[in-house]
Design a protein around this motif. Structure first.
Motif, PDB file in Angstrom:
ATOM      1  N   ARG A 186       0.852  -1.206   0.000  1.00 34.18           N
ATOM      2  CA  ARG A 186       0.000   0.000   0.000  1.00 34.18           C
ATOM      3  C   ARG A 186       0.880   1.245   0.000  1.00 34.18           C
ATOM      4  O   ARG A 186       0.656   2.203  -0.737  1.00 34.18           O
ATOM      5  CB  ARG A 186      -0.906  -0.034   1.234  1.00 34.18           C
ATOM      6  CG  ARG A 186      -2.151   0.815   1.092  1.00 34.18           C
ATOM      7  CD  ARG A 186      -3.238   0.518   2.109  1.00 34.18           C
ATOM      8  NE  ARG A 186      -2.780   0.222   3.429  1.00 34.18           N
ATOM      9  CZ  ARG A 186      -2.976  -0.954   4.042  1.00 34.18           C
ATOM     10  NH1 ARG A 186      -3.588  -1.932   3.426  1.00 34.18           N
ATOM     11  NH2 ARG A 186      -2.544  -1.167   5.265  1.00 34.18           N
ATOM     12  N   ARG A 187       1.915   1.217   0.851  1.00 33.74           N
ATOM     13  CA  ARG A 187       2.812   2.371   0.932  1.00 33.74           C
ATOM     14  C   ARG A 187       3.522   2.589  -0.392  1.00 33.74           C
ATOM     15  O   ARG A 187       3.715   3.715  -0.831  1.00 33.74           O
ATOM     16  CB  ARG A 187       3.870   2.141   2.026  1.00 33.74           C
ATOM     17  CG  ARG A 187       3.371   2.467   3.386  1.00 33.74           C
ATOM     18  CD  ARG A 187       4.509   2.554   4.382  1.00 33.74           C
ATOM     19  NE  ARG A 187       3.959   2.465   5.726  1.00 33.74           N
ATOM     20  CZ  ARG A 187       4.496   1.785   6.716  1.00 33.74           C
ATOM     21  NH1 ARG A 187       5.596   1.121   6.552  1.00 33.74           N
ATOM     22  NH2 ARG A 187       3.942   1.759   7.906  1.00 33.74           N
ATOM     23  N   ALA A 188       3.950   1.470  -1.012  1.00 29.82           N
ATOM     24  CA  ALA A 188       4.668   1.584  -2.302  1.00 29.82           C
ATOM     25  C   ALA A 188       3.731   2.194  -3.339  1.00 29.82           C
ATOM     26  O   ALA A 188       4.141   3.039  -4.139  1.00 29.82           O
ATOM     27  CB  ALA A 188       5.170   0.213  -2.753  1.00 29.82           C
TER      28      ALA A 188
ATOM     29  N   THR B 202       2.278   6.714  -6.723  1.00 31.95           N
ATOM     30  CA  THR B 202       1.249   7.643  -7.227  1.00 31.95           C
ATOM     31  C   THR B 202       1.646   9.085  -6.922  1.00 31.95           C
ATOM     32  O   THR B 202       1.521   9.966  -7.779  1.00 31.95           O
ATOM     33  CB  THR B 202      -0.109   7.333  -6.568  1.00 31.95           C
ATOM     34  OG1 THR B 202      -0.370   5.947  -6.674  1.00 31.95           O
ATOM     35  CG2 THR B 202      -1.234   8.123  -7.214  1.00 31.95           C
ATOM     36  N   ALA B 203       2.138   9.305  -5.692  1.00 29.89           N
ATOM     37  CA  ALA B 203       2.535  10.667  -5.311  1.00 29.89           C
ATOM     38  C   ALA B 203       3.691  11.144  -6.183  1.00 29.89           C
ATOM     39  O   ALA B 203       3.718  12.290  -6.639  1.00 29.89           O
ATOM     40  CB  ALA B 203       2.925  10.705  -3.834  1.00 29.89           C
TER      41      ALA B 203
ATOM     42  N   PRO C 210      10.627  14.764   2.100  1.00 28.62           N
ATOM     43  CA  PRO C 210      10.289  13.339   2.002  1.00 28.62           C
ATOM     44  C   PRO C 210      10.790  12.694   0.712  1.00 28.62           C
ATOM     45  O   PRO C 210      10.899  11.465   0.628  1.00 28.62           O
ATOM     46  CB  PRO C 210       8.755  13.334   2.049  1.00 28.62           C
ATOM     47  CG  PRO C 210       8.346  14.677   1.598  1.00 28.62           C
ATOM     48  CD  PRO C 210       9.436  15.628   1.986  1.00 28.62           C
ATOM     49  N   THR C 211      11.114  13.506  -0.287  1.00 29.42           N
ATOM     50  CA  THR C 211      11.570  12.899  -1.550  1.00 29.42           C
ATOM     51  C   THR C 211      12.968  12.285  -1.390  1.00 29.42           C
ATOM     52  O   THR C 211      13.374  11.446  -2.200  1.00 29.42           O
ATOM     53  CB  THR C 211      11.587  13.922  -2.697  1.00 29.42           C
ATOM     54  OG1 THR C 211      12.544  14.944  -2.415  1.00 29.42           O
ATOM     55  CG2 THR C 211      10.225  14.550  -2.881  1.00 29.42           C
ATOM     56  N   ILE C 212      13.684  12.691  -0.347  1.00 31.93           N
ATOM     57  CA  ILE C 212      15.008  12.090  -0.097  1.00 31.93           C
ATOM     58  C   ILE C 212      14.825  10.598   0.206  1.00 31.93           C
ATOM     59  O   ILE C 212      15.458   9.731  -0.387  1.00 31.93           O
ATOM     60  CB  ILE C 212      15.716  12.792   1.071  1.00 31.93           C
ATOM     61  CG1 ILE C 212      16.010  14.247   0.738  1.00 31.93           C
ATOM     62  CG2 ILE C 212      16.979  12.039   1.481  1.00 31.93           C
ATOM     63  CD1 ILE C 212      17.182  14.474  -0.169  1.00 31.93           C
TER      64      ILE C 212
END
Lengths: 165, 271
Positions: B49-51, B56-57, B217-219
């Motif tokens: 789910r997290r993946a 998607t994000a 968070p993209t890191i």
């Protein structure tokens, strides 16, 4: 070739009791110790890069790490409870017993130590050799003696600071 | 060991001996295994789910970035819109310049996977990177891609990867990686990565790096992507390389540079 499932089960059966006991020495509650032990094995499941040969050392180290984290969490909870109850804290029957009191002191000191030093002390105290401690913590074996010495000093200093001689 | 060290060791061991398990308690692996199975099933579902959310994000961010880029791209002047057509010479309209063909890239891409807390990586990293750069990258024969593969057994590896990734976004990856490996024993012992990096990087860059590590968070998303690539390639340890050619992807673990060089030379001869 064994499937990943049978490999995991074999490792689980081989190491579970030892890992649960290693956590149980540190955490008061045996039921909580078993929950944490299951968590540790779930992390192993999610780490396919750990092979069977190194699983034992990885499990032991991760177990000690999780147990110390639980100890610190308990210590924080007790501090908040103390604040909310205006300092009145009813000791449970276990804590009234002298041997259990010493256990509690040791746990309190471990929770207050630098996590890495606490892990090192507990791994060594579990019977691991210097080489095995170095492998579990990914340290240079030549430096373990010095680092353990420092960890012991820190432990004693913290213990004496809190409880005197 | 000196007497006072022995005395200290005994003193601490005597205290730690108080840590015993509850009397009569016998952890039972057979009883605990079904709980572990259930938790791993739930964990896999959560992980998927997290993946999915992350993918998607990331896709949404990429589309937004493309939309913004297109908005900012200067628009061509059309004669119908402009009062004067002098901006577009008539000859150019008659004979438009054909689009430039894409430049050919290097025939080989090497993805280098490292864990900054891994001692063998510290030993081999400089030799691998300097050798590849001198013999293959500078003459356009190989494209070198750095990827992070922090192993869970290393307490601070993930943090170190965050700092390296953030430094890379500011153009300081090489200096950061070199400094991380050079001071590996120090920060591996006490977890203080930032202070060691600050010794090698400019102060203004370090301020931005600390901010990215703490707030961007993209890191972590980028590190997770690197880890997913490593696992897809079947990698289990570091340092490791994946050599990508038109024939496919070939993982190589713990390569010595001399052997790697011979291997790449052979591939290039066959191109």
């Amino acid at each position: 070739m064994a499937s990943p499932d049978t490999g995991f089960e074999a490792v689980f059966h081989e190491h579970y009791e030892r890992i649960a006991r290693a956590i149980g020495r540190i955490v008061r509650d045996p039921a909580r110790a078993e929950e944490l032990a299951v968590d540790v094995f779930c992390r192993l499941w999610r780490s396919p890069q750990i092979d069977a040969a190194s699983a034992g050392g990885w499990l032991h180290r991760t177990a000690i790490h999780e147990a110390l984290y639980e100890l610190r969490r308990e210590a924080r909870r007790e501090r908040y409870e103390k604040l909310l109850s205006f300092g009145r804290r009813v000791p449970n029957p276990e804590e009234l017993h002298a041997a259990a009191e010493e256990q509690q002191r040791v746990r309190t000191v471990l929770a207050a130590l630098d996590p890495r030093q606490a892990e090192m002390l507990l791994l060594r105290n579990s019977g691991l050799s210097y080489q095995e401690v170095a492998a579990a913590l990914q340290l240079n074996p030549a430096s373990i003696g010095v680092l353990l010495g420092r960890a012991r000093e820190s432990f004693r200093k913290e213990y004496l600071r809190r409880y005197g001689k | 060991m000196a007497n006072n060290e022995r005395e200290l060791e005994r003193w601490v061991d005597d205290r730690l001996a108080a840590l015993t398990t509850a009397p009569g308690w016998h952890p039972d692996a057979a009883a605990a295994l079904p709980r572990a199975r259930e938790r791993t099933r739930q964990g896999s579902a959560t992980h998927r789910r997290r993946a999915w959310i992350l993918t998607t994000a990331t896709a949404g961010l990429a589309m937004a970035a493309i939309a913004v880029w297109q908005m900012l791209e200067p628009k061509p002047v059309h004669c119908a819109d402009a009062p004067v057509c002098s901006s577009v010479p008539a000859a150019a309209k008659q004979n438009p310049v054909p689009p430039r063909p894409p430049l050919p890239g290097p025939p080989i891409t090497c993805e280098l996977f490292v864990d900054y807390e891994c001692p063998p990586c510290a030993v081999h990293y400089t030799e691998l990177v300097s050798g590849l750069t001198k013999d293959f990258v500078e003459n356009g024969r190989v494209r070198l891609v750095h990827r992070d593969f922090p192993l869970p057994s290393h307490a601070h590896a993930r943090d170190a990867a965050r700092y390296a990734k953030a430094a890379g976004r500011l153009g300081h990856y090489d200096d950061a990686a070199a400094q991380l490996f050079k001071t590996q024993r120090d920060w591996s012992a006490d977890g203080d990565i930032a202070s060691r990096l600050a010794e090698a990087l400019p102060a203004d860059a370090m301020a931005k790096i600390r901010d990215m590590v703490a707030n961007d968070p993209t890191i972590d998303a980028a590190i997770d992507e690197d880890i997913a690539v490593a696992r897809a390639a079947g990698l289990h340890s570091t340092p490791a390389l994946v050599v990508i050619t038109k024939n496919g992807r070939q993982p190589i673990t713990a390569p010595a540079y001399s052997a790697l060089k011979s291997h790449l030379d052979r591939i290039l001869e066959q191109q």
